[in-house]
Scaffold this motif. Structure first.
Motif, PDB file in Angstrom:
ATOM      1  N   ALA B 621      80.208  18.437 113.062  1.00  0.00           N
ATOM      2  CA  ALA B 621      79.804  19.379 114.122  1.00  0.00           C
ATOM      3  C   ALA B 621      80.893  20.425 114.355  1.00  0.00           C
ATOM      4  O   ALA B 621      80.610  21.633 114.451  1.00  0.00           O
ATOM      5  CB  ALA B 621      79.516  18.602 115.408  1.00  0.00           C
ATOM      6  N   ILE B 622      82.124  19.970 114.451  1.00  0.00           N
ATOM      7  CA  ILE B 622      83.227  20.903 114.721  1.00  0.00           C
ATOM      8  C   ILE B 622      83.432  21.852 113.537  1.00  0.00           C
ATOM      9  O   ILE B 622      83.588  23.066 113.713  1.00  0.00           O
ATOM     10  CB  ILE B 622      84.517  20.118 115.045  1.00  0.00           C
ATOM     11  N   THR B 623      83.392  21.304 112.325  1.00  0.00           N
ATOM     12  CA  THR B 623      83.575  22.157 111.139  1.00  0.00           C
ATOM     13  C   THR B 623      82.488  23.216 111.075  1.00  0.00           C
ATOM     14  O   THR B 623      82.761  24.403 110.839  1.00  0.00           O
ATOM     15  CB  THR B 623      83.532  21.297 109.854  1.00  0.00           C
ATOM     16  N   TRP B 823      86.918  22.001 124.531  1.00  0.00           N
ATOM     17  CA  TRP B 823      87.323  23.416 124.459  1.00  0.00           C
ATOM     18  C   TRP B 823      86.274  24.250 123.717  1.00  0.00           C
ATOM     19  O   TRP B 823      85.881  25.322 124.172  1.00  0.00           O
ATOM     20  CB  TRP B 823      88.679  23.505 123.754  1.00  0.00           C
ATOM     21  N   LEU B 824      85.811  23.730 122.580  1.00  0.00           N
ATOM     22  CA  LEU B 824      84.797  24.462 121.810  1.00  0.00           C
ATOM     23  C   LEU B 824      83.515  24.635 122.621  1.00  0.00           C
ATOM     24  O   LEU B 824      82.893  25.692 122.619  1.00  0.00           O
ATOM     25  CB  LEU B 824      84.465  23.686 120.531  1.00  0.00           C
ATOM     26  N   HIS B 827      84.121  27.384 125.324  1.00  0.00           N
ATOM     27  CA  HIS B 827      84.347  28.768 124.908  1.00  0.00           C
ATOM     28  C   HIS B 827      83.350  29.273 123.877  1.00  0.00           C
ATOM     29  O   HIS B 827      83.114  30.469 123.780  1.00  0.00           O
ATOM     30  CB  HIS B 827      85.780  28.911 124.379  1.00  0.00           C
ATOM     31  N   TYR B 828      82.779  28.381 123.107  1.00  0.00           N
ATOM     32  CA  TYR B 828      81.787  28.787 122.093  1.00  0.00           C
ATOM     33  C   TYR B 828      80.568  27.866 122.222  1.00  0.00           C
ATOM     34  O   TYR B 828      80.226  27.130 121.289  1.00  0.00           O
ATOM     35  CB  TYR B 828      82.401  28.688 120.691  1.00  0.00           C
ATOM     36  N   PRO B 829      79.900  27.914 123.366  1.00  0.00           N
ATOM     37  CA  PRO B 829      78.832  26.921 123.602  1.00  0.00           C
ATOM     38  C   PRO B 829      77.682  27.019 122.607  1.00  0.00           C
ATOM     39  O   PRO B 829      77.128  25.988 122.206  1.00  0.00           O
ATOM     40  CB  PRO B 829      78.372  27.237 125.028  1.00  0.00           C
ATOM     41  N   ALA B 830      77.325  28.257 122.204  1.00  0.00           N
ATOM     42  CA  ALA B 830      76.203  28.379 121.262  1.00  0.00           C
ATOM     43  C   ALA B 830      76.606  27.825 119.894  1.00  0.00           C
ATOM     44  O   ALA B 830      75.848  27.081 119.256  1.00  0.00           O
ATOM     45  CB  ALA B 830      75.793  29.847 121.130  1.00  0.00           C
ATOM     46  N   HIS B 831      77.799  28.174 119.470  1.00  0.00           N
ATOM     47  CA  HIS B 831      78.246  27.718 118.150  1.00  0.00           C
ATOM     48  C   HIS B 831      78.427  26.200 118.133  1.00  0.00           C
ATOM     49  O   HIS B 831      78.116  25.534 117.136  1.00  0.00           O
ATOM     50  CB  HIS B 831      79.560  28.416 117.776  1.00  0.00           C
ATOM     51  N   TYR B 832      78.944  25.683 119.232  1.00  0.00           N
ATOM     52  CA  TYR B 832      79.152  24.230 119.303  1.00  0.00           C
ATOM     53  C   TYR B 832      77.812  23.494 119.271  1.00  0.00           C
ATOM     54  O   TYR B 832      77.653  22.484 118.580  1.00  0.00           O
ATOM     55  CB  TYR B 832      79.933  23.880 120.571  1.00  0.00           C
ATOM     56  N   LEU B 833      76.831  24.037 120.032  1.00  0.00           N
ATOM     57  CA  LEU B 833      75.512  23.402 120.032  1.00  0.00           C
ATOM     58  C   LEU B 833      74.909  23.433 118.628  1.00  0.00           C
ATOM     59  O   LEU B 833      74.341  22.424 118.166  1.00  0.00           O
ATOM     60  CB  LEU B 833      74.582  24.112 121.026  1.00  0.00           C
ATOM     61  N   ALA B 834      75.033  24.564 117.964  1.00  0.00           N
ATOM     62  CA  ALA B 834      74.486  24.652 116.594  1.00  0.00           C
ATOM     63  C   ALA B 834      75.159  23.601 115.700  1.00  0.00           C
ATOM     64  O   ALA B 834      74.499  22.936 114.900  1.00  0.00           O
ATOM     65  CB  ALA B 834      74.696  26.053 116.035  1.00  0.00           C
ATOM     66  N   GLY B 835      76.477  23.439 115.858  1.00  0.00           N
ATOM     67  CA  GLY B 835      77.197  22.430 115.073  1.00  0.00           C
ATOM     68  C   GLY B 835      76.688  21.039 115.379  1.00  0.00           C
ATOM     69  O   GLY B 835      76.470  20.224 114.475  1.00  0.00           O
TER      70      GLY B 835
END
Lengths: 82, 1137
Positions: B621-623, B823-824, B827-835
């Motif tokens: 997910a993080i990657t 933190w992810l 600050h990057y909620p959309a990207h984190y959710l996609a991950g």
């Protein structure tokens, strides 16, 4: 000619060493016997256990299938070939 | 009368253990113990196609000083000599169901169980052998090893035959045996088993010439003199004749005979269990097994005198076994070959290379250096040199380095985090000096076992790492470790129930009630239930034991026996010498990997070293999130460089705004976070370690929570413990703390402290406990002058903790990952959710909960679209930012915090669900669709889509119902109408759908979205009911946050139901509406009344008493009802029916 005993008939047996029959009383007559073959079945413990040692024995002029009921300790005649 | 045979040195050379998997009942240890009791002169463990019991057997035999041999009973794939008449290999039977029912004397005869495998002797994958009697398989041949060379030969032979076939189907070809014995001459003794060898089958069929030819072929293979024929006392009708035939053949061929009881159990009393295992293996109740049941009456280990009493003529055959056993000399210890060869510069030792790599890591990890660091490095290097583990560290470092080079996220976990060397080599990310970790927890010279290094990799790429290791060292040098799936309470209850023919529904009900793992307490657990107590005493059979009592007894007897082998999730062994000579390997179920027949305990006993290469979803997910961020905003955040003091992260953690966060998202974590309010990394490490079943059971949690909340003062059992327990407020929480107590308070050496820690954590006898106590108390008195009473009390506290202790190094590694994921997410909620969506399945919550949580944080989530979605879920520029929920516990970074993090641009991105989420479409088809779209432009219509992609009708229908084709502007039902035409085999031009088709309504669309995609990103289901709910006084979940304790009613979607064993029957629900997730508690006494609704529906109306503990609210349910379609209606009277 063969006769199947149903139910098996109780027998009087004289056991020798290792519990092997040496003579049996059959129809009122005691005869020496020789064991031809022996095997064991242990079956149906789940509803009604059967644990028997079968022996095919020969006497004077006849062959018999007898068994030793290992649960009750009794001897029975199941079949006789004459 | 057996006395006259006591001088004959009899050894049993054909004993099977439970590692024949459902074909025998005794553990290797039980067989050894019984063999010693019977005075046997040796024992050979000969399992069927398996050496899985070998290590345990050899260890037990060595401990008992019993000569031990190892063998394998192979199933042969072909006859030794031509088998024109099908005597050796039985012909395939007709398929099940085709057989006619025979009628004899007016009585219908029960048909024989039918074989359910594919035609005979094909080397096919996944041969299904249920319902196949042993006599219907290929003939058997035993290969026996007496020394280490023989063992290696045996392991290699078994591995080769295993790798030719599929898992669990060992079939040995004579040509392979021939080839193998040329490579390993005179390494094995071959034994033709009495009942199922090719020789026996031929003799039984009257084929004496064939039997002799087979003997000559095998004798030639085995190099004459090491082929033995076996005599077994089965006591079956007809055996006397066959025994004579075998003996005569041996005499004619001048081959030695051996006598055996061929036992499948240690004791006569295990006969019933053996029948039950046979029933389980064939999937049939015992009374329907017929000829599949082992026919002989006596299947247990027997003494030489007992055997010879029935067969006095066998004395030389019995003596031959003793002669063979006298030469037994198997010691399984492969320490000298335990590492795969590492390429080292010429003239450089592994220790020197390790020291070089460690020093190279210092500038990056510790730019400031320091004497303490140098001391610690020197100490660890010295310990590694003394234990000979330098190559192991170099191997781990190389694997992690190679993974990073390939862009695969990798990080060590577990006790490796205690090592500064592992940190400097890049294996772990935890600074052991910063966290005050003890190296000896990881490695010390007193350790009998080798250290574990567990490395987590992004779960979707873990297989690439294993492939790379395989490629690096070669397939004969690398294999995965297996695990033995053993019988525990529920599996035992179900399988034994099946074997006894008990009603499946009742057995299943009983199994569900079992909470303890141990199947030996099935009876005790169920007897406590009044209904089951009565049932267990009912239905008495002629034997005086009820059927259910027999079930309970057999569950007890089967406890802990292995059922089958499975693949360890990531344990891998790589050795310098070919591994298949050290340990047998076989194919994995999918045929793609080589898996050892040994588990991790066996590997440890062999002194081989296992490396755990594990898959961890959060790393994927993080990657993926970082990749998407780099693509969208042009920069990839460096998570390693994040400082620990980031205010918004600790705000979110303290508010339990952590859904989707690694390790701290569960309901239990969310309940405790507002009370503990972590504000620094050390707090988070403790949080990760404490919310676990062990500490909860050990009553360690509440003291810690009360002290964190300032409700209780921090005290220490003794003032000398203050420096050790200060970080956890006086509570013992970490294994490292136990070691420090042993060192600093009781005067243990670091190595001894680890021995003490492990001894305290394992099952101990009273005597062992007393020895430990004395040593600890004496040490505490002499080291810190503690009073004996205080030292004893401290010992008891440490003992109580030790059973559930957690390695701080492990918690620290996970806490750092948790911190970065918070933190992810901020600050990057959309990207984190996609991950997160890409990495599914993982975590505590379903995708829809993650989606709606992100929506509450202002993230727009777009549905699947045939012209906008990528194959996998991704991000895209947002048209507009979504509304942020009014829930005060939702944490959003301030503008200044965003500026500091450089994440200002992140908010202009939305999430677009991927085409692969549509069930039945899959990633490959999704990629094909996207490739066609990239090539030929957007799809313009259903017809265009169908023509260009050639998707089957089922896929088109799923895409329509999932809303992916809404972009065409047509109503979904009309599209479904058209799909039937364009998807037809004969292409028909699409016609206009009839006007009277009822449009898909909102509820139907919602159900389709949930059924096909797993979530509707545009609407949380409760929104449909909201109007009616509001009118009937039903509160939102968010409003509970500020509501005073008292009666309350909410509605929501059931996300999770938990009934932890520690909660004494209390059930916990997580219920989500459009505003948040609520905790609902159902008391044990109310559960029987309320469970019907909870189990039957996923949308629930819950009424109860709101309870508050600080900021944490819990609704204790008193009434629960399902929400129905009718309840949506504007004037519906939503109520408890």
């Amino acid at each position: 000619m063969t006769r199947v005993m149903r139910p098996a008939t109780a027998l009087r047996v004289h056991e020798g060493a290792a519990g092997i029959p040496e003579s049996i009383e059959l129809f009122g007559v005691v005869s020496n016997v020789q064991v031809v073959e022996r095997w064991r079945i242990s079956e149906r413990w789940w509803p009604q256990p059967i644990d028997r040692e079968y022996l095919r024995v020969t006497g004077p002029g006849w062959l018999a299938l007898i068994f030793h009921d290992l649960l009750s300790g009794g001897w029975f005649l199941e079949r006789i070939y004459d | 009368m057996t006395d006259r045979f006591t001088d004959v040195p009899f050894a049993e050379l054909h004993a099977k253990s439970a590692f024949s998997f459902l074909r025998a009942t005794a553990t290797p240890e039980a067989l050894v113990a019984r063999a010693v009791e019977l005075g046997l002169h040796g024992l050979a463990l000969v399992d069927e196609g398996s050496l899985s019991g070998a290590v345990r057997f050899i260890r037990a035999a060595q401990a008992a000083q019993l000569p031990a041999l190892l063998g394998v009973e192979f199933e042969m794939a072909d006859p030794a000599v031509p088998d024109i008449d099908g005597i050796v290999l039985p012909l395939p039977r007709s398929r099940a169901g085709d057989s006619e029912v025979a009628v004899l004397d007016g009585v219908a005869q029960q048909p024989l169980p039918q074989r359910q495998r594919r035609p005979l002797n094909e080397l096919v994958p996944h041969a299904d052998r249920r319902g196949v009697a042993d006599a219907e398989l290929g003939p058997r041949l035993v290969a026996l090893a007496t020394d280490e060379r023989g063992y290696r030969s045996l392991a290699r032979l078994l591995s080769r035959s295993n790798l030719e076939a599929s898992k669990g189907v060992t079939r040995l070809r004579h040509a392979l045996l021939d080839d193998h014995l040329r490579e390993y001459p005179s390494s094995l003794i071959l034994i033709a088993p009495f009942d199922e060898s090719e020789i026996a089958r031929r003799l039984a069929a009257g084929d004496r010439a064939g039997a002799r030819a087979a003997v000559e072929r095998l004798a030639a293979l085995a190099l004459r003199g090491s082929l033995h024929l076996e005599l077994v006392d089965r006591q079956l009708r007809g055996d006397a004749w066959l025994l004579d035939e075998v003996a005569a053949l041996a005499a004619r061929c001048s081959l030695p005979l051996i006598a055996s009881a061929a036992p499948r159990s240690a004791l006569p009393s295990e006969r019933e269990l053996l029948d039950a295992l046979t029933g389980i293996r064939h999937g049939l109740p015992i009374h329907r097994l017929g000829p599949l049941r082992f026919p002989q009456a006596e299947t247990h280990l027997r003494s030489g005198p007992e055997l010879l009493a029935a067969h006095p003529a066998w004395s030389s055959a019995a003596a031959q076994t003793g002669l063979i056993a006298a030469g037994a000399d198997i010691h399984l210890d492969f320490a000298r070959v335990r590492f795969a060869g590492i390429d080292l510069p010429s003239g450089v030792s592994a220790d020197q290379e390790l020291a070089r790599q460690v020093q190279a890591g210092v500038p990056r990890r510790y730019p400031e250096g320091g004497a303490e660091l140098e001391r610690r490095i020197a100490g660890e290097l010295a310990a590694i040199e003394r234990t000979g583990l330098a190559e192991f560290f170099l191997l781990c470092a190389e694997i992690v380095r190679d993974a990073h080079a390939d862009g695969i996220a990798a990080q060590g976990r577990g006790s490796a985090g205690d090592s500064v060397i592992a940190y400097l080599l890049g294996i772990t990310r935890v600074d052991p000096i910063r966290h005050n970790l003890i190296f000896e927890r990881f490695l010390n010279e007193g350790r009998e076992s080798y250290p574990d290094v567990d490395v987590d990799f992004a779960s979707d790429r873990r297989d690439e790492v294993i492939d790379a290791v395989l490629q690096r060292f070669g397939p004969r040098h690398v294999a995965l470790v297996c695990t033995f799936i053993t019988y525990r309470s529920r599996s035992a209850a179900r399988d034994v129930g099946l074997a006894l023919g008990l009603p499946e529904a009742l057995v299943d009900e009983g199994a569900r009630k079992l909470e303890a793992h141990d199947s030996s307490v099935v009876g005790a657990q169920l007897a406590a239930d009044p209904r089951w107590g009565a049932l267990l005493r009912s239905n008495i059979s002629a034997s005086g034991e009820t059927l259910w009592e027999r079930w309970v007894r057999l569950c007890d007897e089967i406890d802990g026996l292995p059922r089958h082998r499975s693949m360890h999730p990531g344990g891998i062994v790589a050795t310098a010498e070919p591994l298949d000579e050290l340990a047998p390997v076989e194919r994995s179920s999918d045929g793609t990997r080589a898996v050892l027949q040994f588990d991790k305990h066996d590997i440890e006993a062999l002194k081989l070293v296992k490396l755990d290469l594990l898959g961890l979803g959060i790393l994927t997910a993080i990657t993926d999130a970082l990749d998407l961020i780099a693509r969208d905003v042009g920069a990839r955040p460096d998570l390693d460089a994040l400082p620990e003091e980031i205010a918004e992260v600790w705000r979110a953690v303290g508010a339990a705004d952590t859904i989707g966060v690694f390790q701290i998202e569960s309901r239990a974590q969310q309940q405790s976070l507002p009370r503990t309010k972590p504000v620094k990394m050390d707090d988070l490490v403790a949080q990760v370690a404490i919310i676990r079943p062990g500490p909860i059971q050990g009553n360690a949690v509440h003291p810690y929570l009360r002290r964190r909340a300032g409700l209780e003062s921090v005290t220490y059992p003794h003032q000398s413990l203050a420096p050790i327990l200060d970080e956890t407020l006086g509570v013992i929480l970490y294994q490292e703390q136990v070691m420090r107590i042993a060192i600093e308070v009781a005067g243990f050496t670091p190595g001894a402290s680890d021995v003490f820690r492990r001894a305290m954590g394992s099952a101990r006898s009273e005597r062992e406990m007393e020895l430990l106590r004395t040593r600890f108390v004496d040490g505490a008195i002499s080291t810190v002058g503690m009073r004996a009473a205080d030292a004893t009390e401290l010992f008891e506290r440490v003992a109580a903790f030790a059973s559930f202790g957690f390695a701080k190094s492990h918690a620290a590694a996970f806490a750092r990952t948790a911190f970065e994921s918070v933190w992810l997410r901020l600050h990057y909620p959309a990207h984190y959710l996609a991950g997160l969506i890409r990495a599914q399945p993982m975590g505590f919550y379903p995708v829809e909960a993650l989606i709606h949580d992100a929506r509450r944080h202002g993230v727009t989530v777009q549905p699947v679209c045939i012209n906008r979605s990528a194959a996998r879920t991704s991000t895209e520029p947002a048209q507009a930012r979504g509304a942020i929920s009014s829930d005060p516990f939702i944490v959003i970074p301030t503008t200044a915090e965003r500026a500091a993090a450089g994440s200002e641009h992140a908010l202009s991105y939305a999430v677009r669900l991927g085409l692969n989420l549509v069930r039945g479409v899959g990633t490959r088809t999704a990629e094909r669709i996207v490739a066609e779209r990239t090539r030929g432009g957007d799809f313009r219509s259903l017809d265009d889509l169908a023509r260009r992609t050639q998707l089957p009708l089922s896929a088109l229908e799923r895409l329509i119902r999932a809303g992916a084709l809404d972009t065409f502007g047509a109503e979904r039902r009309a599209l479904l109408w058209q799909a039937a035409e364009v998807g037809a085999e004969i292409a028909l031009p699409p016609s206009t759908a009839p006007a009277h088709l009822t449009p898909v309504d909102r509820l139907e669309a919602l159900i389709d979205a949930h059924g096909l995609v797993g979530a509707d990103p545009t609407m949380q289901p409760i929104e449909l009911w909201r109007d009616a709910l509001t009118r009937t006084g039903t509160a939102t979940v968010a409003s509970l946050r500020q509501r005073a304790a008292g009666p309350a009613r909410i509605a929501g979607l059931l996300l999770s139901r938990q009934q932890p064993p520690t909660a004494h029957g209390t059930v916990f629900l997580a219920l989500e509406d459009e505003t948040g997730i609520a905790n609902v508690t159902i008391r044990a006494r109310d559960w029987p009344r309320l469970r019907g609704a909870v189990r039957s529906a996923s949308l629930l109306l819950v009424e109860g008493e709101l309870q508050r503990t600080g900021e944490v609210a819990n609704l204790v349910a008193t009434r629960i009802a399902p929400l129905t379609r009718a309840d949506i209606k504007r004037y519906a009277r939503i109520s408890f029916r």
